[in-house]
Design an enzyme around this catalytic site. Structure first.
Site, mmCIF file in Angstrom:
data_model
loop_
_atom_site.group_PDB
_atom_site.id
_atom_site.type_symbol
_atom_site.label_atom_id
_atom_site.label_comp_id
_atom_site.label_asym_id
_atom_site.label_seq_id
_atom_site.Cartn_x
_atom_site.Cartn_y
_atom_site.Cartn_z
ATOM 1 N N LEU A 270 0.805 -1.217 0.000
ATOM 2 C CA LEU A 270 0.000 0.000 0.000
ATOM 3 C C LEU A 270 0.837 1.266 0.000
ATOM 4 C CD1 LEU A 270 -2.945 -0.854 2.366
ATOM 5 C CD2 LEU A 270 -3.075 -0.099 0.004
ATOM 6 N N ARG A 271 2.164 1.090 0.136
ATOM 7 C CA ARG A 271 2.996 2.290 0.206
ATOM 8 C C ARG A 271 2.867 3.118 -1.054
ATOM 9 N NH1 ARG A 271 7.221 -0.552 3.003
ATOM 10 N NH2 ARG A 271 7.115 0.005 5.201
ATOM 11 N N GLY A 272 2.650 2.431 -2.184
ATOM 12 C CA GLY A 272 2.523 3.144 -3.454
ATOM 13 C C GLY A 272 1.414 4.171 -3.399
ATOM 14 N N THR A 275 2.119 7.015 -0.854
ATOM 15 C CA THR A 275 3.107 7.986 -1.312
ATOM 16 C C THR A 275 2.550 8.834 -2.445
ATOM 17 O OG1 THR A 275 4.750 6.334 -0.803
ATOM 18 C CG2 THR A 275 5.496 8.240 -2.008
#
Lengths: 332, 588
Positions: A270-272, A275
């Site tokens: 989920l970092r995508g 960010t």
């Protein structure tokens, strides 16, 4: 004397990523891929020199801001504040854990039998920049440790009978050349943004590089003065962006765009999305927009996602090309 | 005067701006250049850096032994601080560890202001650390004989310039160019003239197009070339012209070339466009205004002549410059005082990266406290008495890094499809290499030679570049391939890695060890090479890739004392899994 930030020729994506990280340091570090001599460290240094001095407790070894002085392990006695330049710490390749984290003060331990903590480079980088050249050659455990601290904003030392906790919020800027050894995907994923830099392949720009460096060498002060106005404008933009950041809107349509983009390119985790969202907001703030729109998302999508794509070793297409393709397919 | 000597001379005049000089190969020219540097730097700090210098000596810091003896903090200055404004000589630069190189590079970036002389005895495979060669302007061969006996070895200042203008022009204007007191006032004066009259930009387009044509990407090289051109012109007391550009091209840009310009005889590589010409307002620039094409031709020729032969050969094969490699150097391996599984502590001083084992140190000191207290005066402070001998440092055990060497039969008898599978397997192994702390190398043998196509690396990017152009076809020099694999395995084992050889072949060698055709001799040579491989004790596997497995490959495997696998229809994934299972299955 640092090279003026605005005088750096080309490298727009890197400069944009650095500015976004200055507006919102929580985005996480910036990873810069590229050959040697492409102005990576020049840009990072220039940015830290550009930022206006910050208010800190005078003489504090941890660069404490006045409002966080009560968390300082040194129990900052005085409340006297001083303006100090934004720190820029260049982490040497061979740095040991002791130097980075801080360690038992050997001198005081052996000489006076006192248990005291000697802050390391992380404390020095607090509220500033930590630059690591050739991060791909750094010991893995050190990179782990750095990213951990960068993400939590706090350095917790539990070793050699010491238990110290001090704030360490910095923008991590890593650089490296993937041809000399790659970074683990898990580590890459934890960098907020990543950019690829190349020396301009265009004669005009190369000549400009030579002209400007030459001018700086001849008279650094005059050169800095020439660019002071442009630099001041950038400082103003950052300050405005920082102030506006909490009020920049994030419409549902942009969130939807971010999610569908991540699905389309197959970004892990989920970092995508997170960010993408933060960077789009910071970029919108930087541009003076009221809310983060699709065009902001588009502008930052490559740098936010490039390093998060699952790599198929047998597929030759580069990450940037895949993102561009997805952007065109989704948003035209 | 030779280029190398000229480079040394200019370096002495502007150490901080030119960074340094990289002298490759031993020879009288190198000695002369060094002697010249030594003489030119007389009066300034000259320091030698032994390759295995420890970090404290290099960068300064707490002197543990002296501090303990004195009972208070004693600092030692590092070599890098001591050398400020002077000369730092690095003998045997090819053996320098990445750690030391990184420190020096960092000091240079921070403006330490010393000149670096890298003395490199390495051959084609080894070289000084890239992080340092990047930061020095001149790349010179030191092997050349001193042809001109009349080249005086006197340092820069004492050699009079052809024309000697009077001294005493505004000193403050000199500073940016002259930098140190060292260079002669004569040369500094000409620089003042130039500062006033010439914007210095008129040769910039030539350098820019030249660096582009040669594929020199680093902006540092470009700036070095600019500085060197100007200094060279100053030395000759003239405005920068084609000879000065040619000098920079020979010593700075040419050796860094990564490609050969695509040009016909009279067609210079990317000619500068008309608008790139310097602004014509300057009266001075008019007089040495050359035809840009002609100028570039001459300079380009100079640069091309200076490209080292081995680089030229590699460029021809589309493999880029030799220094693009970087990986696999001697320095990558790190002392295991820092990581790995902890072993016990042992006596020693906490320096050079070793960490103090505090508890063990205290444990060693405690029994002696009473005696030591009695030895001291009554009013001695109440503190723990720790002697140097009590200090303990930590030790860790580090697992040696694994290296998989693929030796691939790229001959006509192994179909090209096989080659593609081998490539795929290499790439798949590399994708895993970070997790397994392993490196991969690739040797291909075909025609009459075996070639190390991919030196040990963990970089997938680099592998893809190399493997993209892996050629196939020709005879099968199996003996040569095996010999190359064992040789690589042995040198890598000596560097602390654990090699594993995967030989992909059908076992039918038809070229003997001298590169001559002949099936019988080739078979014998291959078996002999296999037995030598067995003697080295390296682990390995022979993967039979022929459509119908034959006894030859099994015989080779037996002689190598390696496992034999027949994988007639294996794809890249199958090969990778088989090799991984054999190599790492055993290790863990």
């Amino acid at each position: 004397m640092a090279f003026p930030f605005s005088a750096i020729v080309g490298q727009d994506e890197m400069k944009r990523a650095l500015l976004i990280s200055a507006v919102d340091p929580r985005i996480g570090g910036v990873m810069v891929f590229g050959d040697r001599g492409t102005g990576k460290s020049t840009a990072a240094r220039a940015l830290s020199a550009l930022l206006p001095p910050m208010l800190a407790i005078a003489g504090c070894r941890y660069n404490c801001a006045p409002e966080e002085a009560d968390r300082c392990p040194d129990q900052c006695g005085s409340r006297k504040t001083a303006k100090v330049p934004v720190p820029f710490v260049d982490l040497p390749l061979g740095a040991t854990e002791d130097r980075v984290l801080g360690a038992l003060d050997l001198e005081r331990a052996l000489g006076r039998g006192e248990k005291a903590f000697e802050p390391g480079l992380l404390a020095r980088a607090h509220r500033g920049y930590l630059y690591i050249d050739e991060i791909n050659l750094l010991e893995d455990h050190l990179v782990d440790l750095l990213l951990d601290v960068a993400a939590s904003g706090e350095n917790l030392v539990e070793r050699e009978g010491l238990s110290v906790r001090h704030p360490a919020r910095f923008v991590l800027i890593g650089s490296g050349n993937p041809e000399e050894g790659e970074l683990r995907p898990q580590l890459l994923d934890r960098f907020g943004l990543s950019v690829e830099v190349k020396t301009p392949q265009d004669i005009e720009q190369r000549i400009e590089i030579m002209r400007r460096c030459d001018a700086q060498e001849r008279d650094a002060a005059a050169f800095a003065a020439d660019w002071a106005d442009a630099d001041a404008k950038i400082v103003k933009r950052i300050a405005r962006g920082k102030k506006a950041l909490p009020t920049v809107g994030m419409p549902d349509s942009t969130l939807q765009d971010a999610a569908s983009l991540c699905i389309a390119v197959g970004a892990d985790g989920l970092r995508g999305e997170l960010t993408l969202m933060r960077a789009a907001r910071a970029y919108a703030a930087l541009e003076g927009a009221k809310s983060a729109e699709r065009k902001h998302l588009r502008a930052i999508a490559p740098m936010a996602l490039r390093h998060r794509l699952r790599r198929d070793v047998l597929d030759e297409t580069g990450s940037t090309a895949r993102i561009d393709r997805a952007l065109t397919e989704l948003f035209g | 005067m030779t280029d190398t000597l000229m480079a040394a001379r200019l370096l002495a005049a502007a150490p901080a701006r030119l960074g340094g000089i990289w002298l490759r190969g031993a020879g009288p020219e190198r000695e002369a250049a060094l002697a010249l540097l030594m003489a030119a730097f007389e009066g300034r700090a000259v320091r030698r850096v032994p390759v295995h210098i420890d970090e404290e000596r290099l960068c300064g810091g707490l002197d543990v032994a002296a501090s303990l003896a004195a009972g208070h903090r004693i600092e030692q200055t590092g070599l890098l601080q001591e050398a400020a404004g002077g000369l730092l000589v690095v003998p045997m630069a090819e053996r320098m560890s990445a750690l030391v190189a990184g420190r020096i590079a960092q000091a240079m970036d921070a403006g330490a202001g010393f000149a670096l002389a890298l003395i490199d005895d390495g051959g084609e495979d080894e070289g000084a650390p890239v992080s340092l060669t990047e930061r020095v302007a001149f790349w010179c061969e030191g092997v050349g004989a001193l042809v001109s006996a009349n080249a005086p070895l006197a340092p820069f200042p004492s050699v009079p310039s052809p024309s000697t203008p009077p001294v005493g022009v505004a000193q403050d204007k000199l500073q940016p160019l002259a930098e140190v007191e060292g260079p002669s006032p004569t040369s500094a004066n000409t620089s003042v003239d130039m500062l006033g009259t010439n914007e210095g930009g008129d040769f910039a387009p030539s350098l820019a197009s030249l660096s582009l044509a040669l594929g020199v990407d680093s902006a540092r090289a470009l700036l070095f070339a600019q500085t060197a051109t100007r200094l060279h012109a100053e030395w000759h007391a003239r405005d920068p012209g084609e000879e000065d550009l040619a000098f920079a091209a020979r010593t700075i840009l040419g050796p860094r070339a990564t490609r050969i310009p695509q040009q016909a005889d009279d067609q210079p590589a990317p000619p500068p466009e008309p608008e790139n010409e310097p602004p014509p307002g300057d009266a001075e620039s008019e007089q040495d205004h050359h035809d840009p094409d002609a100028l570039d031709d001459l300079v380009l020729a100079a640069a091309l002549a200076s490209i080292p032969k081995d680089v030229l050969a590699r460029i021809g094969e589309g493999r880029g410059a030799r220094r693009a490699s970087g990986a696999g150097g001697a320095g990558r391996k790190r002392a295991s005082q820092l990581r790995g599984r902890p072993l016990g502590a042992r006596p020693g001083l906490p320096r050079g990266g070793a960490r103090l084992a505090l508890i063990d140190t205290l444990r060693a000191a405690v029994p002696w406290q009473e005696i030591r207290r009695q030895q001291e005066a009554q009013d001695a402070p109440k503190r723990l008495r720790i002697r140097k001998g009590d200090l303990r440092i930590r030790r860790f055990e580090e697992r040696a890094e694994a290296l998989t060497i693929f030796a691939v039969d790229a001959s006509g008898s192994s179909a090209l499809a096989r080659l593609a599978e081998a490539k795929g397997a290499v790439e798949l192994m590399l994708a895993q290499s970070y997790v397994k702390r392993a490196q991969v190398a690739l040797i291909a043998f075909r025609g009459t030679a075996a070639e190390l196509l991919l030196p040990p690396t963990r970089s997938l990017t680099r592998a893809k570049k190399v493997l993209g152009e892996l050629p196939g076809g020709g005879g099968t020099p199996l003996a040569l391939g095996l010999a190359a694999a064992s040789e690589l395995a042995e040198t890598q084992a000596a560097r602390g890695r654990t090699p594993f050889v995967a030989l992909l072949t059908d076992g039918k060698g038809n070229i003997d060890k001298h590169g001559q055709p002949g099936r019988a001799q080739a078979g014998e040579d291959a078996l002999a090479a296999a037995r030598r491989f067995a003697a080295s004790g390296t682990q390995g596997v022979v993967i039979d890739i022929s459509a119908r497995p034959q006894p030859e490959a099994a015989a080779i495997a037996a002689a190598m004392r390696a496992r034999y696998l027949a994988l007639p229809r294996a794809d890249a994934r199958g090969v990778e899994q088989a090799v991984s299972a054999l190599q790492f299955g055993k290790a863990s």
